[in-house]
Design a protein around this motif. Structure first.
Motif: not given
Length: 417
Positions: A130-136, A317-328
């Motif tokens: 997810l860090q690599l996603v945040d970095q594009g 992580l960026k907040p938007a990425t974390q929000a996706q992570r927690l979408r269970t």
């Protein structure tokens, strides 16, 4: 007798014994080797006799209830040793070691001991992705074939589906040839490609995203993605970008494949029933290179205490990425849903881990209301997951509105083939 002095933090030290690199969530293994034929009976003078409190400022009544509840579970399930940490901001904390770290010598369990944390490793690996996603540098909806060759139907399996356990790819730790190989020689080294070979010998179980099914294959592929995109070995990437920023000095992913690093000292011996000879085996020095990105991490109580709030709060992580992570989404197991390398256990967010000789829970309540870490030096489950039984007993007392389900094995228990 318990003491109230806080144990000093120590630098990571490497011992000379072979390292067992770790394991994965839904894996079901327990190992081979010489050890006692079975655990001795419980107290008095047995498994729960040695108890050392590092911190317990929740009030004497609560502490007595917790002590008694944990000791009762240990006696009933014959748990050799356990480290328990509960942190309740504004209320207090409870950090204790129970039982023994070594059945042969009777060495007591201590809260500063290293442990193999199994599938808690997945939280580190998916954080790296997810860090690599945040970095594009990677995309959650990219096909895994963009990063890793040779995946059956890889052009249709996305990074998101791998992290969410919705790829349909066969779980290599369910392959009978793999299990026979591991049972025959638990000190054998495996490379990521070798263990993927066991998975890819089977057709996918279902079409991508059709349903949820736990598969260690998914996280091994994500580890290869991290290496491909970052240009670093996974162990080095995690050390630099996940562990170091949070000062997790006692946490590591053994870097050598095969695992040539030693298990850091001090550590507890781990006991298992995954043995061709029957009885209880000492799996401490088994080689868990087969777990790699899905479960090869080592950590301790204090580091996991620091990791859980960072994981649940998305600190790296960026907040938007974390929000996706927690979408269970549903797993088919009542009360348990799964996001991106993270699970929701009836409101507790985090992960559990289980591999030959060790069980772990590292989870927290959202908003920093509580952190729970449990480390057990056995996976010889009697009446359900050992770690879940302890978590249930503890949370009934300290968080009665959020009780950990018990005692059935959680869907991330690696101990059943």
């Amino acid at each position: 007798m318990p003491t109230s002095r806080r144990a000093p933090r120590r630098r990571t030290r490497r011992a000379g014994a072979p390292a067992a690199c770790a394991a994965a969530l839904l894996l079901a293994l327990t190992g081979t080797g010489a050890a006692p034929a079975d655990f001795p009976a419980g107290p008095p003078g047995g498994l729960v006799a040695a108890t050392a409190a590092v911190r317990s400022d929740l009030g004497p009544g609560t502490v007595r209830r917790l002590d008694a509840a944990i000791a009762a579970v240990m006696a009933k399930a014959r748990i050799p040793g356990v480290n328990v940490g509960v942190w309740l901001p504004g209320r207090g904390e409870y950090v204790k070691a129970f039982g023994v770290a070594d059945l042969r010598t009777g060495t007591p369990m201590k809260t500063d001991m290293y442990s193999r944390v199994g599938s808690v490793t997945k939280t580190f690996t998916v954080t790296a992705v997810l860090q690599l996603v945040d970095q594009g540098k990677a995309g959650l909806d990219d096909p895994i074939s963009k990063y890793v060759d040779g995946v059956p139907g890889g052009e249709h399996v996305t990074v998101r589906q791998l992290a969410a356990m919705r790829s349909g790819l066969y779980n290599y730790t369910e392959d009978r040839n793999f299990l026979d190989s591991l049972r025959a020689d638990p000190h054998r080294s495996y490379t990521p490609r070798q263990i993927l070979g066991y998975a890819f010998a089977h057709p996918p179980n279902f079409a991508p995203d059709a349903k949820w099914q736990y598969s260690n294959t998914n996280t091994v592929l994500l580890g290869l993605l991290v290496e491909k995109v970052s240009g670093q070995p996974l162990a080095g990437y995690l050390r630099e970008h996940v562990f170091a920023p949070l000062k997790l000095s006692a946490t590591s992913l053994p870097s050598a494949m095969p695992c040539g690093s030693a298990f850091p000292e001090p550590h507890a011996h781990g006991y298992t029933t995954f043995s061709p000879h029957g009885g209880i085996a000492d799996a401490t020095d088994w080689n868990p290179s087969w777990g790699w990105a899905a479960g090869a991490a080592i950590s301790d109580l204090e580091d996991l205490h620091a990791w859980v709030p960072a994981l649940v709060g998305g600190k790296l992580l960026k907040p938007a990425t974390q929000a996706q992570r927690l979408r269970t989404g549903p797993t088919g197991v009542p009360g348990i849903s799964y996001g991106l390398g993270i699970a929701d256990f009836d409101g507790w967010i985090g992960h559990n881990g289980d591999l030959p000789g060790y069980e772990t829970i590292a989870a927290g309540l959202p908003g920093g209301k509580a952190t729970l870490v449990i480390l057990i030096n056995s996976d010889a489950d009697r009446g359900g997951s050992l770690s879940s039984q302890v978590a249930h007993a503890v949370t009934e007392i300290v968080t009665p509105d959020h009780v950990w389900s018990a005692p059935a094995p959680a869907p991330n228990s690696e101990s059943t083939p």
